[in-house]
Write an enzyme that holds these catalytic residues in place. Structure first.
Site, PDB file in Angstrom:
ATOM      1  N   CYS A  35       0.813  -1.214   0.000  1.00 38.33           N
ATOM      2  CA  CYS A  35       0.000   0.000   0.000  1.00 38.33           C
ATOM      3  C   CYS A  35       0.844   1.261   0.000  1.00 38.33           C
ATOM      4  CB  CYS A  35      -0.935   0.010   1.189  1.00 38.33           C
ATOM      5  SG  CYS A  35      -2.139  -1.315   1.102  1.00 38.33           S
ATOM      6  N   CYS A 106      -1.530  10.069   6.462  1.00 39.14           N
ATOM      7  CA  CYS A 106      -0.309   9.761   7.209  1.00 39.14           C
ATOM      8  C   CYS A 106      -0.540   9.947   8.711  1.00 39.14           C
ATOM      9  CB  CYS A 106       0.849  10.649   6.755  1.00 39.14           C
ATOM     10  SG  CYS A 106       1.309  10.382   5.042  1.00 39.14           S
TER      11      CYS A 106
END
Ligand SMILES: Cc1ncc(COP(=O)(O)O)c(C=O)c1O
Lengths: 320, 404
Positions: A35, A106
């Protein structure tokens, strides 16, 4: 390139608390190499005071993934487990002076790693019983209902684009967009009831936000487009005939996949859903969605009608 | 050698620096000879001749037989669109298109649109792990149902060359028009279109030291054409709109220069590229070159560094003053690695880190030495942070994240 804040750059170029703790008390691991980002968070906890005395990270990912991981360790050190549980992904982004919207995932990854590390330390199951982690919504990036709900609530998300930016869900093959929209509408509706959102802000199904829907980021799933084009069911095709055609089509595809070190196997057919086992080289994340789309396309061509090809392990999760 | 080199540009496949000689050639046509080439008066008297000269310069670089085979456009994207849409318009009964999995979006998004909204069947020819075209699949897709085959000359990410001359020949018996997106090849590969079966070819100025926003479509004499943009009589009614005269004059000069540098490009630039590649690969483990190394552009290398991510590499390179680019998801704002790397089935341990260095005739040996001396430290630094890496090798015990 990205407009990173100076703080993001500092924490990327010179990250604090990078590395490993030899005998960690809690470890949280999230993401995957396929990913594009993955994070291992290790914590040391004083059992008397429940204070996190040390935290270190290892991260595979882009600049903001590394900076977010480092920021996370700075945020948790010195906090008690209970205090750390209250840290949100927004706290990570704020610590860094903000992240570009496309990079919010993130900070979400950091937050998920923290929850995992705490659960690992306390021995709790990550999925609380009254609040099932739920079905896997985005197969490409492995995003389940629990994570979508946390991201939507924690960041007051009200559009599919935001949801993709924060969790990556729906960012690859796009076949899950409908499911994501349903979940988003459901959580937003709850948030309206709870007074967290006004009903004007909330995302609703069926075009309350026509502008967002028309945005190029949101495409109707390729499947839906195909489905409309495919001819109506051939009259007189029995279920058995259908299954035989599917079986035959899959057998024809196998040599191609085997040549690339993979394989596909028919597990079950349920209405228009075809469940398969993907093996080997094709089972990685984005790569598997490509393979699935390929198999799906081939089947639709043979059958002359829309079908959905679903990995069998996803059904297990959906049924769970 | 350690001069304080502050900016090293190794991203020439994205765009190139406009050559100062090109700029010089263009300048008088902004404010002195600014007239419209169609006008009679003296403000434009030299412009028409200069545009004709430019057309001849472009034709010479392509090895075209006639100058009139060159149609000036706004760039690669327009040329690609014009070529495909014209072919479809001319053969309405042909409902299929052949292209490849690794084309530039200028081709692929158009084909995607034609499939979704105009019901065309698109044959997307796959590539193998080295990025080489599956010629058997191409052959199988050929039929008289196909209006156009559009196959790129050279790939922008890996530099891999496709055997377009042969592919064009194969298409001919079926009456298929053959187009090639040669945006990356023009100026780096010697062309001889007069002796080929290529009917249409796209090129873009800014990839060969001319300005952005100018390009050309080569149309072999006898190839029928329906214009994309209609209006005035410019470009023999094949592309309307007052000419981008300065751009055209710049493109002409750039093509003239490219021809003089053709040998340099294929010897010196190729040598520097090889040196860079070897210099990096020999110092960094678990790094490999992607694409067809024996058959590629002389200026391009695309290196994958396993177990780290490309944007992080670019940020460090940028801090050292080195400009490169990456097919990684994070740099593009998409969430997946580039379609080219995915089509090549680069293992996922490496797809996120593929880094492209693209040189030009302006690249110097000092610059290459500097890059070779800095890349290994950057890679080690990022690997030291990676949960998949342990000391000087990938971690033995599998990393088992919670969600994957
Ligand atoms: C292979 C290829 N085709 C087309 C284009 C588009 O050209 P332009 O930027 O002139 O529209 C590019 C450049 O980005 C390219 O690399």
């Amino acid at each position: 390139m990205w407009n990173y804040t100076d703080k993001v750059k500092d924490y990327f170029f010179d990250p604090k608390n990078a590395g490993v703790i030899d005998n960690p008390d809690g470890v949280g691991e999230v993401g995957s190499i396929s990913c594009g980002d993955a994070l291992r968070l290790m914590i040391k906890v004083d059992p008397e005071t429940m204070v996190i005395t040390d935290a270190k990270f290892q991260t595979f990912g882009c600049g903001s993934a590394i900076a977010s991981s480092s920021a996370l360790t700075e945020l948790v050190i010195g906090k008690t487990i209970d205090e750390a549980k209250k840290i949100t992904n927004q706290d990570i982004a704020d610590f860094l002076g903000g992240l570009p919207p496309e990079k919010m995932h993130c900070s979400v990854m950091g937050h998920e790693a923290l929850l995992a590390a705490i659960a690992n330390y306390t021995g709790e199951e990550l999925a609380e019983d009254d609040h099932e982690e739920g079905a896997l919504l985005c197969k490409c990036f492995g995003i389940d209902e629990g994570m979508v709900e946390r991201a939507v609530r924690g960041n007051k998300l009200t559009s599919l684009e935001q949801l993709t930016a924060y969790t990556k869900a729906g960012g690859a093959c796009k076949t899950c967009h409908e499911k994501l929209e349903e979940k988003l509408a459901e959580v937003n509706a709850e948030m309206v009831t709870e007074g967290m959102l006004t009903s004007a802000e909330a995302f609703t199904l069926g075009g309350a936000k026509p502008v967002a829907k028309a945005a190029p980021l949101i495409q109707i799933s390729p499947l839906a487009a195909e489905a409309k084009k495919a001819q109506p069911v051939k009259p007189g095709m029995t279920n058995l005939q259908k299954i035989m055609i599917i079986q035959q089509a899959i057998e024809e595809l196998r040599p191609h996949l085997q040549a690339d070190g993979g394989d596909v196997e028919l597990v079950d057919v349920d209405g228009d859903s075809v469940f398969v086992h993907l093996k080997g080289a094709c089972s990685g994340c984005q790569m598997s969605s490509i393979t699935l789309q390929g198999v799906q396309g081939a089947l639709m061509e043979k059958l002359g009608r829309p079908v959905r090809v679903i990995p069998a392990d996803a059904r297990r999760l959906m049924d769970a | 050698m350690t001069t304080d080199i502050k900016s090293i540009y190794l991203d020439n496949n994205a765009t190139t620096r406009c050559d100062p000689r090109v700029v010089e050639e263009m300048l008088p046509f902004f404010s002195e000879q600014f007239g419209n080439p169609s006008s009679i008066h003296s403000f434009g008297s030299q412009v028409g001749a200069k545009v004709r000269e430019a057309r001849a310069q472009v034709a010479a670089l392509l090895g075209a037989e006639h100058d009139s085979e060159i149609v000036f456009t706004s760039g690669g994207t327009e040329s690609d669109n014009a070529a495909i849409l014209s072919a479809l318009d001319l053969a309405p009964e042909r409902r299929e298109i052949i292209t490849t999995a690794v084309e530039h979006p200028a081709i692929l998004s158009l084909c995607d649109y034609l499939k979704k909204h105009k019901d065309y069947t698109i044959h997307i020819i796959p590539v193998d792990k080295q990025g080489r075209l599956d010629v058997a699949a191409y052959k199988a897709a050929l039929s008289d149902r196909v209006a156009i085959a559009s196959i790129m000359y050279a790939n922008n990410e890996t530099g891999t060359l496709f055997p377009v001359e042969g592919l064009a020949e194969m298409a001919k018996p079926y009456g298929i028009l053959f187009h090639t997106d040669a945006v990356q090849a023009v100026g780096k590969v010697a062309l001889d279109l007069k002796n080929s079966d290529i009917d249409m070819l796209s090129l873009s100025g800014h990839k060969l030291h001319a300005p952005k926003g100018i390009g050309a479509l080569y149309l072999k004499r006898g190839t029928r054409f329906r214009p994309l943009i209609r209006g005035g009589h410019q470009e023999r009614e094949r592309r309307a709109g007052t000419e981008n005269t300065t751009g055209i004059i710049g493109l002409g000069k750039a093509c003239e220069l490219a021809l003089t540098y053709m040998e340099h490009e294929n010897t010196e630039v190729a040598r520097l590229r090889d040196k860079l590649e070897q210099g990096i690969i020999s110092q960094v483990s678990h790094a490999f070159v992607t694409g067809d190394v024996r058959n590629r552009l002389p200026n391009t290398t695309n290196i994958a560094f396993e177990y780290i991510e490309g944007e992080a590499i670019l940020l460090f390179l940028n801090r050292m003053g080195i400009a490169a680019s990456s097919g990684s998801a994070c740099t593009s704002g998409s969430l997946e690695p580039s379609h080219v790397l995915r089509a090549m089935q680069i293992p996922f341990t490496a797809a996120h880190s593929a880094t492209r260095f693209s040189l030009s005739r302006e690249t110097t040996e000092d610059e290459i030495d500097y890059v070779i001396s800095h890349v290994p430290a950057i890679i080690s630094r990022l690997r030291a942070l990676s949960p998949y890496w342990d000391g000087d090798k990938p971690r033995a015990d599998a990393f088992q994240p919670d969600y994957a």
